[in-house]
Design an enzyme around this catalytic site. Structure first.
Site, PDB file in Angstrom:
ATOM      1  N   ARG A   1      11.422  58.013  24.902  1.00  7.47           N
ATOM      2  CA  ARG A   1      11.189  57.817  26.328  1.00  7.47           C
ATOM      3  C   ARG A   1      12.497  58.066  27.070  1.00  7.47           C
ATOM      4  NH1 ARG A   1      12.632  52.843  28.534  1.00  7.47           N
ATOM      5  NH2 ARG A   1      13.610  51.412  27.053  1.00  7.47           N
TER       6      ARG A   1
ATOM      7  N   ARG B   1      25.652  60.110  12.233  1.00  6.96           N
ATOM      8  CA  ARG B   1      26.501  60.936  13.075  1.00  6.96           C
ATOM      9  C   ARG B   1      27.831  60.206  13.211  1.00  6.96           C
ATOM     10  NH1 ARG B   1      26.314  65.958  13.931  1.00  6.96           N
ATOM     11  NH2 ARG B   1      27.108  65.802  16.051  1.00  6.96           N
TER      12      ARG B   1
ATOM     13  N   ARG C   1      32.056  62.693  26.553  1.00  2.00           N
ATOM     14  CA  ARG C   1      32.403  61.834  27.678  1.00  2.00           C
ATOM     15  C   ARG C   1      33.882  61.462  27.617  1.00  2.00           C
ATOM     16  NH1 ARG C   1      29.466  55.957  26.519  1.00  2.00           N
ATOM     17  NH2 ARG C   1      30.443  55.509  24.507  1.00  2.00           N
TER      18      ARG C   1
ATOM     19  N   GLU D   1      35.627  61.689  23.783  1.00  4.05           N
ATOM     20  CA  GLU D   1      34.771  61.484  22.621  1.00  4.05           C
ATOM     21  C   GLU D   1      34.129  62.804  22.201  1.00  4.05           C
ATOM     22  OE1 GLU D   1      31.954  58.329  22.942  1.00  4.05           O
ATOM     23  OE2 GLU D   1      33.429  56.894  23.720  1.00  4.05           O
TER      24      GLU D   1
ATOM     25  N   TYR E   1      21.054  50.945  14.290  1.00  2.00           N
ATOM     26  CA  TYR E   1      21.933  50.911  15.460  1.00  2.00           C
ATOM     27  C   TYR E   1      21.721  49.576  16.168  1.00  2.00           C
ATOM     28  CZ  TYR E   1      24.212  51.748  19.834  1.00  2.00           C
ATOM     29  OH  TYR E   1      25.036  51.618  20.912  1.00  2.00           O
TER      30      TYR E   1
ATOM     31  N   ASP F   1      22.947  46.907  19.262  1.00  2.13           N
ATOM     32  CA  ASP F   1      23.772  46.432  20.364  1.00  2.13           C
ATOM     33  C   ASP F   1      24.428  45.126  19.921  1.00  2.13           C
ATOM     34  OD1 ASP F   1      23.225  48.489  22.169  1.00  2.13           O
ATOM     35  OD2 ASP F   1      21.388  47.526  22.880  1.00  2.13           O
TER      36      ASP F   1
END
Length: 368
Positions: free
Chosen positions: A172, A249, A280, A300, A348, A350
């Site tokens: 999404r 990655r 970025r 980065e 992953y 947070d």
């Protein structure tokens, strides 16, 4: 060597929370880390009196009041709001995609105008069953947003043409039809004043800590040092890659000190075209509203991961997820070892979710 209740492998957030909770319960913990510093990927290094996020920008955000209260035991947080901007050639856009973005892109002023423009572009494409990432993104946001803010940026991240990437990567793409540049919807957000490293220092008080110590070398000489192990390294590495290698990655950082007070006017600026090889630039002082005479920036670069590199982002496709579940079965059958964190659970996370996962592990282990 001294005997411990727990050998905790990794001085990052998961390991530090577990160590803190265990020591509060009277347990003896030894925390080891292969790096020469604590705090894992949230480590902040002081450069020119600026707290530099050495392994990329980390903005703490959560909607969980209990987690917010927990982390505020260890630090005072400022009122930083993450409002990144994106540069596409000579055009600048606000992120996330919101009315400021759409107004700059098309000159529209109202949500209905923006929705109509996006719907018109999606209808013209006629994509019913997206076969790849490009078609998935186009079917969600239309041509202009995809071309300027998604396509080339994503190709830099993955080093693949978007037509070659699976559609599941973009499940999404949130479109916000308000003039709101706050990247996160979470109620609580901020940066710890003084950086993240002091948080981990406080959590590790009461534990013994050994840095520059590789677990696999250490355990050969100290097999009986602890009754149990908390392992936050790569789960496939723990089992000597016996089922295969999980993929990631990686990211490379180029950090510079600049003799100027303010380089880009924002903490996070994404570069969404192939014109720049980096994805970025982070200007670290803006996380804490710094007024230092110099500034520190980090560019980065997304990169392919190979064994021996620092793994950052799990590639959670079907192949890797299935392989992880097979390793998880091995882990569940391994006595006296608790696997946790981003690498130990191949997920992953947070930061708030890391704390929740660590506290869940504590509850399972101690029952309270």
């Amino acid at each position: 060597m001294k005997k411990y209740d727990y050998l905790i492998v990794g001085a990052g957030l998961f390991g530090a929370v577990f160590a803190y909770e265990a020591t509060q319960r009277g347990k003896k913990c030894l925390v080891i880390d292969k790096r020469d510093h604590i705090a894992g990927n949230i480590y902040c290094e002081k450069i020119e009196d600026i707290n530099v996020h050495k392994y990329g920008a980390h903005i703490f955000h959560t909607s969980d009041r209990a987690v917010w209260d927990y982390v505020n035991r260890f630090a005072e947080f400022n009122h930083y709001i993450n409002s990144p901007v994106a540069i596409y050639h000579d055009e600048l856009y606000n992120l996330p995609f919101n009315m400021n973005t759409f107004s700059k892109m098309w000159g529209v002023k109202t949500p209905d105008e923006a929705k109509a423009k996006i719907a018109e572009q999606i209808a013209e494409l006629g994509i019913t069953e997206p076969k790849n990432l490009e078609e998935q993104a186009l079917s969600l946001v239309g041509t202009d947003v995809y071309k300027k803010l998604i396509k080339e940026y994503t190709e830099k991240q993955w080093a693949r043409d978007c037509k070659e990437l699976p559609s599941f990567i973009i499940k999404r793409l949130p479109l916000r039809f308000t003039y709101d540049n706050n990247y996160f919807n979470d109620r609580y957000q901020g940066i710890p004043i003084g950086g993240y490293t002091p948080i981990i220092e406080k959590m590790l008080e009461g534990s013994d800590v050994m840095l520059s110590t590789d677990y696999f070398d250490f355990i050969k000489e100290n097999a009986d040092t602890a009754q149990k192990t908390v392992f936050t390294g790569q789960i496939d590495r723990y089992f000597d890659f016996c089922l295969g290698v999980l993929e990631y990655r990686s990211v490379r950082f180029e950090t510079e000190i600049l003799d100027t007070e303010n380089y880009q006017g924002n903490a996070v600026v994404n570069y969404t075209s192939h014109e720049q090889p980096y994805t970025r630039i982070i200007e670290h002082k803006h996380f804490e509203f710094g007024k230092q005479p110099k500034t520190v920036i980090s560019k980065e670069y997304s990169s392919e991961w190979k064994s021996g590199d620092e793994p950052y982002y799990p590639i959670n496709n079907d192949r890797n997820n299935e392989l992880y579940l097979r390793y998880r079965e091995l882990a569940d059958k391994t006595p006296n070892v608790i696997f946790g964190g981003r690498l130990g659970q191949y997920k992953y996370y947070d930061m708030d979710k890391v704390i929740i996962a660590a506290l869940d592990a504590v509850k399972t282990e101690f029952g309270n």
